[in-house]
Write a protein that holds these residues in place. Structure first.
Motif, short mmCIF file in Angstrom:
data_model
loop_
_atom_site.label_atom_id
_atom_site.label_comp_id
_atom_site.label_asym_id
_atom_site.label_seq_id
_atom_site.Cartn_x
_atom_site.Cartn_y
_atom_site.Cartn_z
N TRP A 1 0.81 -1.23 0.00
CA TRP A 1 0.00 0.00 0.00
C TRP A 1 0.84 1.27 0.00
O TRP A 1 0.37 2.31 -0.42
N ILE B 1 1.86 2.35 -3.98
CA ILE B 1 0.92 2.64 -5.08
C ILE B 1 0.32 4.03 -4.93
O ILE B 1 0.24 4.54 -3.82
N ASP C 1 -11.41 -1.18 -9.08
CA ASP C 1 -10.38 -1.49 -8.08
C ASP C 1 -10.86 -2.71 -7.29
O ASP C 1 -11.59 -2.57 -6.32
N PHE D 1 -6.28 -4.67 -5.41
CA PHE D 1 -5.71 -3.42 -4.88
C PHE D 1 -6.62 -2.64 -3.91
O PHE D 1 -6.14 -1.77 -3.19
N GLU E 1 -5.49 -2.30 -0.31
CA GLU E 1 -4.33 -1.41 -0.14
C GLU E 1 -4.77 0.06 -0.13
O GLU E 1 -4.24 0.86 0.63
N HIS E 2 -5.75 0.39 -0.98
CA HIS E 2 -6.23 1.78 -0.99
C HIS E 2 -6.96 2.13 0.30
O HIS E 2 -6.88 3.26 0.78
N ARG F 1 -6.23 0.80 3.18
CA ARG F 1 -5.14 0.92 4.17
C ARG F 1 -4.49 2.31 4.10
O ARG F 1 -4.11 2.88 5.12
N GLN F 2 -4.40 2.84 2.88
CA GLN F 2 -3.86 4.21 2.71
C GLN F 2 -4.75 5.23 3.41
O GLN F 2 -4.26 6.19 4.01
#
Lengths: 98, 393
Positions: A8, A11, B213, B217, B220-221, B223-224
């Motif tokens: 994470w 990206i 998405d 992924f 992960e987004h 988590r951001q």
């Protein structure tokens, strides 16, 4: 281009894609269940298939239709449907190479 | 030079928007927010701002236009209330996950139904998991100050999240109070110029917003977004410290009133904290060790800081101006209970759901809450976990 297993932190945020022209990296050919096969003897090079292919997968050289970009062809069959001389046949994926 | 004026919350917020001078405002009228954007639209018509004001056919379109304008590379603000926020819902989440630093004033109003235009916190509490930073203000001054700080918080390059700034419908939005309006240049100096990230209008650096998405992924987004909220917890006090340096008014995650040596603590958001402060004074005069904690930042939730502030209290009473039907109690109570449990605070906790649909909350009712807390401190027993303050039985 983002690596498939990128973490994470690596990206772009917000699901943004910051590389232009990235559709080339996405090989939609893996979706295909039937493959177009052209009979070059019948083809009259009207290029209707080239105009109508939604994936820009008709290969044209020197204004002549020479085949398909199979890495991207989804096998939708529009080319076979539209061909005025029935030069394109959709063959099941299990037996395309004969 | 700053100036003092008699202003209601909405006019003060419109003043903040005029001073911020955003590139785009897209909004739809809804009570009790209407006069915020109406006043601002007059600034647009009079040429006092450079803003592109987009009139839309619904709040869903308003937030959609805001997201588009933000992606295009603009500084964007809007305002709404209650059912307007509910109609935005889909886009509220998308604004946060697209990491659009939009600043939106939400003038708190009860969600329908039955239909009601008066204050409670059910509208913004419903969006507490949407990924927006949430600030609650007590009065017009805090509405003005929070709107200005929100711009800096949202646009911080380690945050890039939208911010909601709340205050109470009618009580604060339409109640006149003394407000200190800062000098235009001082405000613009404080917020600084806007730097767009991955602007769609930057044609030399093309970017795609909102692609599919999936399972590969999406997580992960998300988590951001968690990380951005963590950064926000660092940035919010930094911005507050700079705000104090510029304008002299101090802000934190929450505001404490006579809390240090208190044994009984009351926790309540927004305008009701003003009433509660006077009750604290009168009970202190009678020798009761009572204190008040007024949260300002609800997202990110400052759990550890709240736990530290309430660590040595005997009983903590929470007042919730919205309910979470079927949950243990109102959202503030549930969240604070989890925080105190996690950080080993042993204080007993009870919840009071109050003021739904704009019902007045009187000093005598708040006093009755403190009397309850005193009794619980004495007996060591929780009489009733959730009380509906002022409801007719």
């Amino acid at each position: 281009m983002v690596k498939l297993n990128a973490g994470w932190r690596e990206i772009p945020i917000g699901g943004k894609i910051v590389d232009a022209g990235n559709a080339r990296e996405y090989e939609t050919g893996s979706w295909r269940a039937t493959t177009p096969v052209v009979d070059q003897e019948e083809c009259i090079n009207c290029l209707l298939c080239w105009i109508l292919c939604p994936d820009s997968s008709i290969d044209v050289k020197d204004e002549e239709m020479v085949g398909f970009h199979l890495r991207f062809c989804k096998g939708c069959g529009i080319c076979a449907e539209i061909c005025p001389v029935d030069a394109i046949e959709m063959v099941p994926e299990t037996e395309p190479e004969e | 030079m700053s100036r003092f004026e008699a202003m209601d919350g909405n006019t003060a917020t419109a003043e903040a928007m005029r001073q911020v001078n955003p590139d785009v405002v897209a909004a739809y009228p809804i009570t009790p927010q209407t006069s915020t954007v109406q006043t601002f639209s007059q600034f647009v018509a009079d040429g006092e701002v450079d803003t592109e004001f987009i009139r839309v056919e619904s709040e869903h379109s308003a937030m959609s236009a805001c997201i588009g304008a933000s992606a295009a590379g603009g500084r964007v603000m809007t305002a709404t209330s209650a059912n307007g926020l509910a109609l935005m819902w889909e886009m509220v989440y998308i604004a946060a996950s697209n990491r659009a630093p939009i600043v939106m004033t939400v003038v708190n109003r009860a969600l329908s139904g039955p239909i009601n235009i008066h204050c409670d916190h059910s509208d913004s509490m419903g969006t507490r998991d949407a990924g927006w930073i949430q600030l609650f203000g007590e009065n017009p001054q805090e509405g003005y100050d929070n709107a200005i700080q929100a711009v800096r918080i949202a646009e911080h390059e380690d945050v890039l999240l939208p911010v909601m700034s709340m205050y109470d419908g009618f009580i604060t939005s339409h109640g006149l109070e003394r407000v200190q309006i800062e000098d235009d240049e001082a405000v613009r100096d404080f917020i600084g110029p806007f730097t767009a990230h991955d602007a769609l209008l930057d044609v030399d650096n093309p970017v795609t917003y909102g692609p599919l998405d999936f399972y590969d992924f999406y997580m992960e987004h998300k988590r951001q977004q968690v990380e951005a909220m963590k950064y926000a917890k660092r940035v919010i006090p930094e911005v507050a410290a700079d705000f104090e340096k510029h304008f002299g008014r101090r802000y934190g995650f929450f505001d404490e009133y006579r809390l240090d040596d208190a044994e009984l603590a009351l926790v309540v958001l927004s305008s009701t904290a003003g009433t509660a402060r006077s009750v604290v004074d009168s009970l202190r005069a009678q020798g009761l060790k009572v204190g008040l904690l007024k949260p300002r930042v609800f997202r990110p939730f400052p759990a550890e800081e709240l736990a530290d502030a309430l660590r040595d209290k005997i009983v903590v009473g929470v007042m919730d101006r919205s309910d979470s039907f079927g949950a243990l109690g109102g959202p503030l109570f549930v969240e604070l209970s989890a925080a105190l449990k996690t950080y080993d605070v042993s204080a007993k906790m009870v919840d009071y759901v109050f003021g739904l649909g704009g019902r007045d909350t009187t000093p005598s009712q708040i006093e009755s809450v403190f009397r309850d807390l005193a009794e619980m401190a004495e007996t060591g027993e929780i009489k009733q976990l959730v009380t509906y303050l002022g409801v007719r039985e």
